[in-house]
Design a protein around this motif. Structure first.
Motif, mmCIF file in Angstrom:
data_model
loop_
_atom_site.group_PDB
_atom_site.id
_atom_site.type_symbol
_atom_site.label_atom_id
_atom_site.label_comp_id
_atom_site.label_asym_id
_atom_site.label_seq_id
_atom_site.Cartn_x
_atom_site.Cartn_y
_atom_site.Cartn_z
ATOM 1 N N VAL A 134 -36.799 9.488 55.230
ATOM 2 C CA VAL A 134 -35.936 9.579 56.400
ATOM 3 C C VAL A 134 -35.597 11.047 56.669
ATOM 4 C CG1 VAL A 134 -33.804 9.233 55.067
ATOM 5 C CG2 VAL A 134 -33.859 8.642 57.500
ATOM 6 N N ASN A 135 -35.698 11.429 57.948
ATOM 7 C CA ASN A 135 -35.338 12.775 58.384
ATOM 8 C C ASN A 135 -36.274 13.866 57.869
ATOM 9 O OD1 ASN A 135 -33.803 14.398 59.972
ATOM 10 N ND2 ASN A 135 -32.113 14.626 58.535
ATOM 11 N N SER A 136 -37.475 13.490 57.402
ATOM 12 C CA SER A 136 -38.424 14.508 56.930
ATOM 13 C C SER A 136 -39.384 14.870 58.053
ATOM 14 C CB SER A 136 -39.206 13.992 55.719
ATOM 15 O OG SER A 136 -40.090 12.966 56.113
ATOM 16 N N SER A 137 -40.114 15.964 57.878
ATOM 17 C CA SER A 137 -41.104 16.349 58.872
ATOM 18 C C SER A 137 -42.318 15.429 58.759
ATOM 19 C CB SER A 137 -41.524 17.801 58.665
ATOM 20 O OG SER A 137 -42.093 17.946 57.383
ATOM 21 N N TRP A 138 -43.119 15.394 59.836
ATOM 22 C CA TRP A 138 -44.357 14.620 59.807
ATOM 23 C C TRP A 138 -45.412 15.463 59.100
ATOM 24 C CZ3 TRP A 138 -45.323 11.991 65.215
ATOM 25 C CH2 TRP A 138 -44.170 11.304 65.606
ATOM 26 N N GLN A 139 -46.140 14.850 58.171
ATOM 27 C CA GLN A 139 -47.172 15.580 57.443
ATOM 28 C C GLN A 139 -48.525 14.921 57.689
ATOM 29 O OE1 GLN A 139 -46.094 15.816 53.306
ATOM 30 N NE2 GLN A 139 -44.005 16.473 53.784
ATOM 31 N N VAL A 140 -49.471 15.720 58.194
ATOM 32 C CA VAL A 140 -50.831 15.200 58.375
ATOM 33 C C VAL A 140 -51.522 15.267 57.025
ATOM 34 C CG1 VAL A 140 -53.045 15.528 59.516
ATOM 35 C CG2 VAL A 140 -50.914 15.898 60.786
ATOM 36 N N LYS A 141 -51.886 14.101 56.504
ATOM 37 C CA LYS A 141 -52.542 14.108 55.201
ATOM 38 C C LYS A 141 -53.515 12.954 55.051
ATOM 39 C CE LYS A 141 -48.673 12.134 52.590
ATOM 40 N NZ LYS A 141 -47.811 12.482 51.444
ATOM 41 N N GLU A 142 -54.255 13.003 53.956
ATOM 42 C CA GLU A 142 -55.277 12.006 53.675
ATOM 43 C C GLU A 142 -54.612 10.761 53.083
ATOM 44 O OE1 GLU A 142 -58.340 12.886 54.563
ATOM 45 O OE2 GLU A 142 -59.320 11.027 53.938
ATOM 46 N N VAL A 143 -54.930 9.593 53.664
ATOM 47 C CA VAL A 143 -54.417 8.325 53.137
ATOM 48 C C VAL A 143 -55.584 7.342 53.090
ATOM 49 C CG1 VAL A 143 -52.095 8.706 54.096
ATOM 50 C CG2 VAL A 143 -53.790 7.423 55.418
ATOM 51 N N PRO A 144 -55.481 6.279 52.290
ATOM 52 C CA PRO A 144 -56.587 5.308 52.225
ATOM 53 C C PRO A 144 -56.813 4.637 53.580
ATOM 54 C CG PRO A 144 -55.041 4.982 50.413
ATOM 55 C CD PRO A 144 -54.387 5.946 51.358
ATOM 56 N N GLN A 145 -58.078 4.447 53.926
ATOM 57 C CA GLN A 145 -58.382 3.749 55.185
ATOM 58 C C GLN A 145 -58.211 2.253 54.972
ATOM 59 O OE1 GLN A 145 -61.831 5.060 57.403
ATOM 60 N NE2 GLN A 145 -62.306 2.953 57.941
ATOM 61 N N PHE A 190 -39.870 3.800 54.392
ATOM 62 C CA PHE A 190 -40.570 5.086 54.267
ATOM 63 C C PHE A 190 -41.285 5.097 52.920
ATOM 64 C CE2 PHE A 190 -37.179 5.955 57.256
ATOM 65 C CZ PHE A 190 -37.805 6.719 58.222
ATOM 66 N N PRO A 191 -42.371 5.848 52.755
ATOM 67 C CA PRO A 191 -43.071 6.614 53.786
ATOM 68 C C PRO A 191 -43.698 5.697 54.835
ATOM 69 C CG PRO A 191 -44.384 6.518 51.801
ATOM 70 C CD PRO A 191 -43.060 5.903 51.468
ATOM 71 N N ARG A 192 -43.922 6.271 56.012
ATOM 72 C CA ARG A 192 -44.338 5.430 57.126
ATOM 73 C C ARG A 192 -45.214 6.225 58.086
ATOM 74 N NH1 ARG A 192 -40.315 2.594 61.179
ATOM 75 N NH2 ARG A 192 -38.793 3.852 60.091
ATOM 76 N N ILE A 193 -46.160 5.532 58.710
ATOM 77 C CA ILE A 193 -46.993 6.110 59.770
ATOM 78 C C ILE A 193 -46.519 5.491 61.075
ATOM 79 C CG2 ILE A 193 -49.330 6.342 60.683
ATOM 80 C CD1 ILE A 193 -50.298 6.039 57.712
ATOM 81 N N LEU A 194 -45.908 6.310 61.929
ATOM 82 C CA LEU A 194 -45.337 5.818 63.181
ATOM 83 C C LEU A 194 -46.417 5.688 64.257
ATOM 84 C CD1 LEU A 194 -42.130 8.046 63.249
ATOM 85 C CD2 LEU A 194 -42.292 5.653 62.548
ATOM 86 N N GLY A 195 -45.972 5.311 65.458
ATOM 87 C CA GLY A 195 -46.897 5.233 66.589
ATOM 88 C C GLY A 195 -47.018 3.814 67.100
ATOM 89 N N HIS A 196 -46.291 3.510 68.204
ATOM 90 C CA HIS A 196 -46.306 2.138 68.720
ATOM 91 C C HIS A 196 -46.871 2.073 70.141
ATOM 92 C CE1 HIS A 196 -42.352 3.924 69.595
ATOM 93 N NE2 HIS A 196 -42.488 3.320 70.757
ATOM 94 N N GLU A 197 -47.677 3.083 70.504
ATOM 95 C CA GLU A 197 -48.429 3.040 71.767
ATOM 96 C C GLU A 197 -49.889 3.354 71.442
ATOM 97 O OE1 GLU A 197 -46.461 5.952 74.209
ATOM 98 O OE2 GLU A 197 -44.865 4.579 74.787
ATOM 99 N N PRO A 198 -50.500 2.547 70.573
ATOM 100 C CA PRO A 198 -51.832 2.885 70.061
ATOM 101 C C PRO A 198 -52.954 2.166 70.806
ATOM 102 C CG PRO A 198 -50.810 1.227 68.659
ATOM 103 C CD PRO A 198 -49.919 1.392 69.875
ATOM 104 N N VAL A 199 -53.988 2.912 71.114
ATOM 105 C CA VAL A 199 -55.172 2.313 71.736
ATOM 106 C C VAL A 199 -56.428 2.900 71.104
ATOM 107 C CG1 VAL A 199 -54.073 1.860 73.967
ATOM 108 C CG2 VAL A 199 -55.203 4.040 73.584
ATOM 109 N N GLY A 200 -57.495 2.117 71.117
ATOM 110 C CA GLY A 200 -58.740 2.606 70.547
ATOM 111 C C GLY A 200 -59.829 1.556 70.627
ATOM 112 N N GLU A 201 -60.859 1.788 69.818
ATOM 113 C CA GLU A 201 -62.051 0.947 69.852
ATOM 114 C C GLU A 201 -62.164 0.184 68.535
ATOM 115 O OE1 GLU A 201 -65.530 3.312 70.319
ATOM 116 O OE2 GLU A 201 -66.902 1.640 69.967
#
Ligand code: ZN
Ligand code: ZN
Length: 209
Positions: A9-20, A53-64
């Motif tokens: 909570v209240n931490s910065s977003w970190q771009v990192k490697e996570v399991p697919q 947390f930890p959590r990957i946000l994003g609730h407007e996702p689109v793709g293939e």
């Protein structure tokens, strides 16, 4: 895969490697093409709204879709899809039976209990996906899954009648969509904003005044 992870909570977003992730029953794996950012992402990061947390946000996702579980029959690899807030609900509680699934205590939300779209891939429940028309770009489609749906719901609830006018208060990420929906539905539409620099843009999008 790479993902934007909010570690606490209240931490910065970190771009990192996570399991697919791999699709389980009723799920599809989607390669993300666009993932809208909503002010709710800020509220969630700051802990104003409950969620793990930890959590990957994003609730407007689109793709293939790049993979489907064996039991999925309504979606296939190559489909262009998006998903909304609700991945699943219990289907049995009072709220579900009233058709108000958003209040289900067992709701699994996109970017809350389920991983969100700020990543290279995400899982969506097949029955929570929506096909995106071919002539709508991913970038145009993404914000419709929260911002667009939110204001469209407001318009439906307001239930304006043919002789009435619609006023949209605030012309931002949501308001500029609300103006377009109201106008497309045939209503005289008034945009209310204190930003003079939005005047031309919102008239171009259909506002009458
Ligand atoms: Zn949102
Ligand atoms: Zn329920």
């Amino acid at each position: 895969m790479q993902a934007a992870v909010v570690t606490a909570v209240n931490s910065s977003w970190q771009v990192k490697e996570v399991p697919q992730p791999q699709p389980g029953p009723n799920q599809v794996l989607v390669k993300m093409h666009a993932s809208g950012i909503c002010y709710t992402d800020v509220h969630q990061t700051l802990g104003h709204l409950p969620g793990p947390f930890p959590r990957i946000l994003g609730h407007e996702p689109v793709g293939e879709i790049v993979a489907v579980a064996p039991d999925v029959t309504t979606r296939k690899v190559g489909d262009r899809v998006g998903t909304a807030w609700i991945q699943s609900t219990c289907g049995r509680c009072e709220w579900c039976q009233r058709g108000r699934r958003m209040f289900c205590p067992y709701l699994k939300g996109t970017g809350i209990e389920a991983q969100g779209g700020h990543a290279e891939y995400m899982l969506m429940n097949a029955d929570a996906t929506y096909l995106i028309p071919g002539k709508v770009s991913y970038e145009q489609a993404a914000p419709i899954f929260c911002a667009g749906y939110t204001v469209y719901s407001g318009l439906r609830r307001a239930d304006p009648q043919p002789h009435e006018r619609v006023a949209v208060l605030g012309i931002g990420g949501l308001g500029h969509l609300a103006v377009q929906y109201a106008k497309a539905a045939g209503f005289e539409t008034i945009a209310v904003s204190h930003s003079p620099d939005k005047d031309k843009m919102i008239r171009d999008l259909g506002a009458d005044e």
